[in-house]
Design a protein around this motif. Structure first.
Motif, PDB file in Angstrom:
ATOM      1  N   THR A   1      57.608  45.217  31.804  1.00  0.00           N
ATOM      2  CA  THR A   1      57.328  44.077  32.493  1.00  0.00           C
ATOM      3  C   THR A   1      56.562  44.455  33.878  1.00  0.00           C
TER       4      THR A   1
ATOM      5  N   ASP B   1      65.712  37.895  33.116  1.00  0.00           N
ATOM      6  CA  ASP B   1      64.495  38.097  33.908  1.00  0.00           C
ATOM      7  C   ASP B   1      64.925  38.733  35.356  1.00  0.00           C
TER       8      ASP B   1
ATOM      9  N   ASP C   1      54.004  46.901  33.555  1.00  0.00           N
ATOM     10  CA  ASP C   1      52.873  47.006  32.998  1.00  0.00           C
ATOM     11  C   ASP C   1      52.315  45.561  32.805  1.00  0.00           C
ATOM     12  N   GLU C   2      53.001  44.709  32.336  1.00  0.00           N
ATOM     13  CA  GLU C   2      52.293  43.486  31.878  1.00  0.00           C
ATOM     14  C   GLU C   2      52.121  42.580  33.065  1.00  0.00           C
ATOM     15  N   ARG C   3      52.813  42.654  34.150  1.00  0.00           N
ATOM     16  CA  ARG C   3      52.301  41.989  35.420  1.00  0.00           C
ATOM     17  C   ARG C   3      51.640  42.593  36.247  1.00  0.00           C
TER      18      ARG C   3
ATOM     19  N   GLU D   1      51.590  47.144  38.804  1.00  0.00           N
ATOM     20  CA  GLU D   1      52.175  46.180  39.926  1.00  0.00           C
ATOM     21  C   GLU D   1      51.848  46.861  40.977  1.00  0.00           C
TER      22      GLU D   1
ATOM     23  N   LYS E   1      48.673  44.147  34.584  1.00  0.00           N
ATOM     24  CA  LYS E   1      47.638  43.443  33.854  1.00  0.00           C
ATOM     25  C   LYS E   1      47.301  41.998  34.330  1.00  0.00           C
ATOM     26  N   GLN E   2      48.406  41.230  34.359  1.00  0.00           N
ATOM     27  CA  GLN E   2      48.178  39.781  34.598  1.00  0.00           C
ATOM     28  C   GLN E   2      47.743  39.462  36.021  1.00  0.00           C
ATOM     29  N   ARG E   3      47.973  40.177  36.785  1.00  0.00           N
ATOM     30  CA  ARG E   3      47.963  40.051  38.480  1.00  0.00           C
ATOM     31  C   ARG E   3      46.907  41.142  39.167  1.00  0.00           C
ATOM     32  N   ASP E   4      47.070  42.139  38.762  1.00  0.00           N
ATOM     33  CA  ASP E   4      46.420  43.196  39.808  1.00  0.00           C
ATOM     34  C   ASP E   4      45.098  43.700  38.976  1.00  0.00           C
ATOM     35  N   GLY E   5      44.870  43.513  37.780  1.00  0.00           N
ATOM     36  CA  GLY E   5      43.641  44.099  37.192  1.00  0.00           C
ATOM     37  C   GLY E   5      43.636  45.523  36.892  1.00  0.00           C
TER      38      GLY E   5
ATOM     39  N   SER F   1      51.158  44.773  44.104  1.00  0.00           N
ATOM     40  CA  SER F   1      50.909  43.580  44.901  1.00  0.00           C
ATOM     41  C   SER F   1      51.829  43.574  46.476  1.00  0.00           C
TER      42      SER F   1
END
Length: 107
Positions: A20, A77, A22-24, A34, A26-30, A36
């Motif tokens: 999770t 979640d 790792d995926e977040r 994670e 990729k989705q949000r921080d580029g 943020s």
């Protein structure tokens, strides 16, 4: 009353929480991570004159997930995120205090 369903083990929950993060990332921080909370805490502090740390921010998110997990229906979640936030808080503490992780050893 056993439904025959296999229940997850703690190790599986930890792996899913890591996935999770790792995926977040990729989705949000580029950058694929994670990261943020530092920006979030800086914005919060600027708006409120509080002095939260990044560690405080991760702890706050764990409390949020605790509160949510106790209201309404079960949502996996909530627990995955809380586990991930705990790991991110630990990483932050280790980094901020220049601790070294001794891989493969317990203290």
């Amino acid at each position: 009353m056993d439904s025959g369903e296999v229940k997850p083990f703690a190790g599986e929950i930890l792996r899913k929480a890591a996935d999770t993060i790792d995926e977040r990332g990729k989705q949000r921080d580029g950058a694929g991570q994670e990261r943020s909370m530092s920006r979030t805490v800086a914005a919060f502090n600027a708006m409120t004159d509080h002095k939260l740390t990044e560690e405080d921010g991760w702890l706050f998110m764990q409390y949020l997930k605790d509160a949510r997990s106790r209201a309404g229906q079960f949502t996996e979640d909530d627990y995955l995120d809380k586990t991930a936030y705990s790991a991110l808080q630990a990483e932050c503490a280790i980094t901020n205090h220049n601790y070294r992780i001794m891989r493969g050893q317990c203290s």
